[in-house]
Design a protein around this motif. Structure first.
Motif, PDB file in Angstrom:
ATOM      1  N   ASP A 166       8.358   3.964 -10.067  1.00  0.00           N
ATOM      2  CA  ASP A 166       7.155   4.171  -9.255  1.00  0.00           C
ATOM      3  C   ASP A 166       7.226   3.169  -8.104  1.00  0.00           C
ATOM      4  OD1 ASP A 166       4.631   3.946  -8.132  1.00  0.00           O
ATOM      5  OD2 ASP A 166       3.599   4.359 -10.019  1.00  0.00           O
ATOM      6  N   LEU A 167       7.520   3.665  -6.904  1.00  0.00           N
ATOM      7  CA  LEU A 167       7.773   2.781  -5.755  1.00  0.00           C
ATOM      8  C   LEU A 167       6.551   1.924  -5.444  1.00  0.00           C
ATOM      9  CD1 LEU A 167       9.644   1.861  -3.480  1.00  0.00           C
ATOM     10  CD2 LEU A 167       8.934   3.869  -2.150  1.00  0.00           C
ATOM     11  N   ASP A 168       5.367   2.543  -5.397  1.00  0.00           N
ATOM     12  CA  ASP A 168       4.159   1.776  -5.045  1.00  0.00           C
ATOM     13  C   ASP A 168       3.859   0.706  -6.101  1.00  0.00           C
ATOM     14  OD1 ASP A 168       4.007   3.357  -2.826  1.00  0.00           O
ATOM     15  OD2 ASP A 168       2.310   4.572  -3.514  1.00  0.00           O
ATOM     16  N   ALA A 169       4.054   1.058  -7.363  1.00  0.00           N
ATOM     17  CA  ALA A 169       3.790   0.076  -8.433  1.00  0.00           C
ATOM     18  C   ALA A 169       4.794  -1.070  -8.358  1.00  0.00           C
ATOM     19  CB  ALA A 169       3.864   0.754  -9.793  1.00  0.00           C
ATOM     20  N   ALA A 170       6.047  -0.725  -8.041  1.00  0.00           N
ATOM     21  CA  ALA A 170       7.074  -1.770  -7.942  1.00  0.00           C
ATOM     22  C   ALA A 170       6.723  -2.746  -6.821  1.00  0.00           C
ATOM     23  CB  ALA A 170       8.443  -1.133  -7.697  1.00  0.00           C
ATOM     24  N   VAL A 171       6.257  -2.210  -5.682  1.00  0.00           N
ATOM     25  CA  VAL A 171       5.936  -3.080  -4.543  1.00  0.00           C
ATOM     26  C   VAL A 171       4.685  -3.906  -4.842  1.00  0.00           C
ATOM     27  CG1 VAL A 171       5.356  -3.090  -2.105  1.00  0.00           C
ATOM     28  CG2 VAL A 171       7.147  -1.589  -2.923  1.00  0.00           C
ATOM     29  N   PHE A 229      13.090 -16.036   2.464  1.00  0.00           N
ATOM     30  CA  PHE A 229      14.282 -15.633   1.701  1.00  0.00           C
ATOM     31  C   PHE A 229      13.880 -15.239   0.270  1.00  0.00           C
ATOM     32  CE2 PHE A 229      17.532 -18.518   4.179  1.00  0.00           C
ATOM     33  CZ  PHE A 229      17.389 -17.703   5.290  1.00  0.00           C
ATOM     34  N   VAL A 230      13.041 -16.090  -0.357  1.00  0.00           N
ATOM     35  CA  VAL A 230      12.616 -15.803  -1.745  1.00  0.00           C
ATOM     36  C   VAL A 230      11.916 -14.447  -1.794  1.00  0.00           C
ATOM     37  CG1 VAL A 230      11.052 -16.533  -3.600  1.00  0.00           C
ATOM     38  CG2 VAL A 230      12.402 -18.256  -2.364  1.00  0.00           C
ATOM     39  N   CYS A 231      11.010 -14.216  -0.827  1.00  0.00           N
ATOM     40  CA  CYS A 231      10.233 -12.968  -0.851  1.00  0.00           C
ATOM     41  C   CYS A 231      11.111 -11.762  -0.507  1.00  0.00           C
ATOM     42  CB  CYS A 231       9.040 -13.082   0.101  1.00  0.00           C
ATOM     43  SG  CYS A 231       7.810 -14.254  -0.518  1.00  0.00           S
ATOM     44  N   ALA A 232      12.083 -11.943   0.378  1.00  0.00           N
ATOM     45  CA  ALA A 232      13.016 -10.850   0.691  1.00  0.00           C
ATOM     46  C   ALA A 232      13.757 -10.432  -0.576  1.00  0.00           C
ATOM     47  CB  ALA A 232      14.002 -11.294   1.771  1.00  0.00           C
ATOM     48  N   ASP A 233      14.188 -11.426  -1.343  1.00  0.00           N
ATOM     49  CA  ASP A 233      14.914 -11.150  -2.581  1.00  0.00           C
ATOM     50  C   ASP A 233      14.022 -10.402  -3.579  1.00  0.00           C
ATOM     51  OD1 ASP A 233      17.674 -11.877  -3.386  1.00  0.00           O
ATOM     52  OD2 ASP A 233      16.666 -12.693  -5.159  1.00  0.00           O
ATOM     53  N   LEU A 234      12.767 -10.885  -3.723  1.00  0.00           N
ATOM     54  CA  LEU A 234      11.819 -10.235  -4.651  1.00  0.00           C
ATOM     55  C   LEU A 234      11.518  -8.805  -4.200  1.00  0.00           C
ATOM     56  CD1 LEU A 234       9.109 -13.043  -5.146  1.00  0.00           C
ATOM     57  CD2 LEU A 234      10.704 -12.199  -6.880  1.00  0.00           C
ATOM     58  N   LEU A 235      11.256  -8.638  -2.901  1.00  0.00           N
ATOM     59  CA  LEU A 235      10.850  -7.315  -2.407  1.00  0.00           C
ATOM     60  C   LEU A 235      12.005  -6.321  -2.486  1.00  0.00           C
ATOM     61  CD1 LEU A 235       8.816  -5.423  -1.117  1.00  0.00           C
ATOM     62  CD2 LEU A 235       9.449  -6.331   1.129  1.00  0.00           C
ATOM     63  N   ALA A 236      13.208  -6.773  -2.121  1.00  0.00           N
ATOM     64  CA  ALA A 236      14.356  -5.853  -2.171  1.00  0.00           C
ATOM     65  C   ALA A 236      14.597  -5.390  -3.614  1.00  0.00           C
ATOM     66  CB  ALA A 236      15.595  -6.527  -1.591  1.00  0.00           C
ATOM     67  N   THR A 237      14.458  -6.314  -4.556  1.00  0.00           N
ATOM     68  CA  THR A 237      14.647  -5.943  -5.971  1.00  0.00           C
ATOM     69  C   THR A 237      13.599  -4.908  -6.395  1.00  0.00           C
ATOM     70  OG1 THR A 237      15.494  -8.154  -6.403  1.00  0.00           O
ATOM     71  CG2 THR A 237      14.781  -6.899  -8.326  1.00  0.00           C
ATOM     72  N   ALA A 238      12.338  -5.147  -5.979  1.00  0.00           N
ATOM     73  CA  ALA A 238      11.254  -4.228  -6.357  1.00  0.00           C
ATOM     74  C   ALA A 238      11.485  -2.852  -5.733  1.00  0.00           C
ATOM     75  CB  ALA A 238       9.914  -4.809  -5.902  1.00  0.00           C
ATOM     76  N   GLY A 297       0.862  -1.180   0.000  1.00  0.00           N
ATOM     77  CA  GLY A 297       0.000   0.000   0.000  1.00  0.00           C
ATOM     78  C   GLY A 297       0.896   1.226   0.000  1.00  0.00           C
ATOM     79  N   PRO A 298       0.296   2.421   0.094  1.00  0.00           N
ATOM     80  CA  PRO A 298       1.097   3.644  -0.010  1.00  0.00           C
ATOM     81  C   PRO A 298       2.121   3.753   1.128  1.00  0.00           C
ATOM     82  CG  PRO A 298      -1.286   4.105  -0.012  1.00  0.00           C
ATOM     83  CD  PRO A 298      -1.124   2.663   0.267  1.00  0.00           C
ATOM     84  N   GLY A 299       3.374   3.534   0.778  1.00  0.00           N
ATOM     85  CA  GLY A 299       4.453   3.698   1.748  1.00  0.00           C
ATOM     86  C   GLY A 299       4.714   2.493   2.621  1.00  0.00           C
ATOM     87  N   TRP A 300       4.075   1.343   2.336  1.00  0.00           N
ATOM     88  CA  TRP A 300       4.320   0.161   3.181  1.00  0.00           C
ATOM     89  C   TRP A 300       4.283  -1.135   2.371  1.00  0.00           C
ATOM     90  CZ3 TRP A 300       0.523  -3.620   3.496  1.00  0.00           C
ATOM     91  CH2 TRP A 300      -0.764  -3.251   3.087  1.00  0.00           C
ATOM     92  N   ALA A 301       4.909  -2.160   2.948  1.00  0.00           N
ATOM     93  CA  ALA A 301       4.886  -3.500   2.352  1.00  0.00           C
ATOM     94  C   ALA A 301       5.056  -4.514   3.472  1.00  0.00           C
ATOM     95  CB  ALA A 301       6.024  -3.647   1.329  1.00  0.00           C
ATOM     96  N   LEU A 302       4.637  -5.745   3.209  1.00  0.00           N
ATOM     97  CA  LEU A 302       4.834  -6.841   4.172  1.00  0.00           C
ATOM     98  C   LEU A 302       5.661  -7.929   3.513  1.00  0.00           C
ATOM     99  CD1 LEU A 302       1.167  -7.254   5.537  1.00  0.00           C
ATOM    100  CD2 LEU A 302       3.017  -5.861   6.505  1.00  0.00           C
ATOM    101  N   VAL A 303       6.491  -8.605   4.320  1.00  0.00           N
ATOM    102  CA  VAL A 303       7.300  -9.712   3.807  1.00  0.00           C
ATOM    103  C   VAL A 303       7.378 -10.796   4.879  1.00  0.00           C
ATOM    104  CG1 VAL A 303       9.545  -8.748   4.557  1.00  0.00           C
ATOM    105  CG2 VAL A 303       9.467 -10.251   2.557  1.00  0.00           C
ATOM    106  N   GLY A 304       7.620 -12.051   4.462  1.00  0.00           N
ATOM    107  CA  GLY A 304       7.691 -13.162   5.422  1.00  0.00           C
ATOM    108  C   GLY A 304       6.312 -13.521   5.941  1.00  0.00           C
TER     109      GLY A 304
END
Ligand SMILES: Cc1cc2nc3c(=O)[nH]c(=O)nc-3n(C[C@H](O)[C@H](O)[C@H](O)COP(=O)(O)OP(=O)(O)OC[C@H]3O[C@@H](n4cnc5c(N)ncnc54)[C@H](O)[C@@H]3O)c2cc1C
Length: 394
Positions: free
Chosen positions: A315-320, A297-306, A272-279
């Protein structure tokens, strides 16, 4: 100081996310209410794809050398037959490991710190800071307020970040099992042993300090009956596998039984705007596939890349949002398979015949463990043509 990223929760999801973003040149604050080393309710299997990601991050040898033995093989024992083979190698990683969380999580926090992350232990986040538009721009805790362009909740099943943004679960199934485990010295074995006994599962995971984590699960419907005599019920489950009971009878228990029946299955809205969840905060499931660490680990890698691409000027929100779509597409079949297995219903005659056929072939057994460890596609494996291939080849 304003940070680019604040990560709340510093274990298997949060520390790698923070580490990867710091390595990409971002200013990252990592907060955890816990201090390290410390334990969580969890056994510790890291599947081979998880070890492959540690290898990509330059941490494989530190984790593999931290005192837990490599698992030479997996065994799934159904009574009349057992599927037993080494799981397939992935990107230069050959073995799964069961590293105690006291060791693994501390190592990951240290790796984040060494990569330039500002780490604060013993720092509990209580609420989020928002701007006039409602966008999340920081966190508050007892005596601190910090700001960043994005706040990541890596704060587990009962995520405060998720609660604060009102993130709703979907593809949700309540807890299906109750889980119990304890550590024993002197059990022996050269890998993970999983005994499927209808309404009980018994699992042995060799881990650090020459100990074996011995795990028992029962259906949630039997939770109250099981816990009326926890030690008796645990012992009775082990006694269903006489060879295991004999090994544990000669071994020495170290410490108390650990238990939880709080193992729901869901995705949660994770961006959402300015936030994300992982794990676990964004994707939680029963431990039947022992995949939470590897998936984190897989999601950390995906999220960090995004986030890196968003912070670089995209666009940060679109990337997340793209990270969440990729996560769901990848893990929905695993979530569904998890719920099927955690229901602990006897296999249909067709499934029993399939498992028996797989068990008879070392190559098929290794291929099957590729599915369980997440390196082979679940839909492709269970597609009628592939099942027909397996049965015909036998
Ligand atoms: C019985 C059981 C057995 C399991 N066995 C396995 C297995 O063999 N293999 C496997 O891969 N997975 C297993 N899992 C799943 C695995 O434990 C989880 O998927 C994994 O721990 C998720 O990691 P995480 O970093 O997302 O969250 P967590 O490990 O829950 O860490 C969250 C962190 O956030 C911190 N935090 C929470 N709230 C705040 C706050 N407000 N402020 C600051 N910090 C906060 C906490 O202190 C904690 O350190 C098992 C789970 C259970 C229950």
């Amino acid at each position: 100081m304003t940070f680019d990223v604040i990560v709340v929760g510093a274990r298997v999801a949060g520390s790698p996310t923070a580490m990867l973003l710091a390595r990409a040149g971002h200013r990252v604050l990592l907060l955890d209410k816990a201090t390290f080393p410390s334990d969580v309710i969890s056994t510790h299997l890291i599947h081979v794809p998880g070890m492959a990601l540690l290898r990509k991050w330059g941490l494989h040898d530190a984790v593999a050398g931290s005192g837990a033995p490599p698992h030479a093989r997996f065994t799934m024992d159904f009574g009349p037959f057992a599927i037993s083979a080494p799981p397939p190698a992935v990107d230069g990683a050959a073995h799964p490991y069961c590293v105690r969380r006291t060791v693994l999580d501390a190592l990951l926090v240290d790796a984040a710190r060494a990569s330039g992350v500002t780490v604060r232990e013993g720092a509990a986040v209580e609420s989020l800071v928002r701007d006039d538009t409602g966008r999340v721009v920081g966190v508050r805790g007892d005596g601190f307020e910090e700001h960043a362009r994005i706040v990541i909740g890596a704060d587990g099943l009962r995520s405060v970040v998720a609660a604060q943004v009102g993130a709703e679960p979907y593809h949700s199934t309540p807890s299906l099992t109750a889980c119990y485990y304890a550590y024993y010295e002197g059990v022996g074995g050269d890998g993970a042993e999983i005994y499927q006994l209808g309404d009980r599962a018994v699992v042995l995971f060799p881990t650090n300090d020459g100990q074996t984590c011995v795990f028992v699960a029962c259906p949630i419907a039997q939770f109250h009956e099981f816990r009326a005599d926890v030690e008796g019920s645990f012992g009775a489950a082990l006694a269903r596998v006489p060879a295991v009971a004999a090994r544990i009878g000669k071994a020495t228990r170290v410490g108390r039984l650990h238990a939880t029946a709080d193992v729901p299955n869901f995705f949660r809205q994770s961006a959402g705007p300015g936030w994300a969840l992982v794990g676990d905060a964004g994707y939680h499931k029963d431990p039947v596939m022992a995949a939470g660490i590897t998936d984190a680990f897989v999601c950390a890698d995906l999220l960090a890349t995004a986030i890196h691409s968003g912070l670089k000027g995209g666009d940060l929100d679109a990337a997340v949002a793209g990270y969440v779509a990729a996560r769901d597409e990848r893990f929905l079949p695993a979530l569904q398979l998890t719920c099927q297995l955690a229901a602990m219903e006897p296999p249909t005659p067709e499934m029993a015949a399939l498992f028996a056929t797989i068990a008879a072939s070392p190559a098929e057994s290794t291929r099957f463990f590729g599915v369980l460890q997440g390196s082979a596609s679940i839909p492709e494996y269970f597609a009628p043509e592939n099942l027909a291939r397996i049965m015909t080849a036998s």
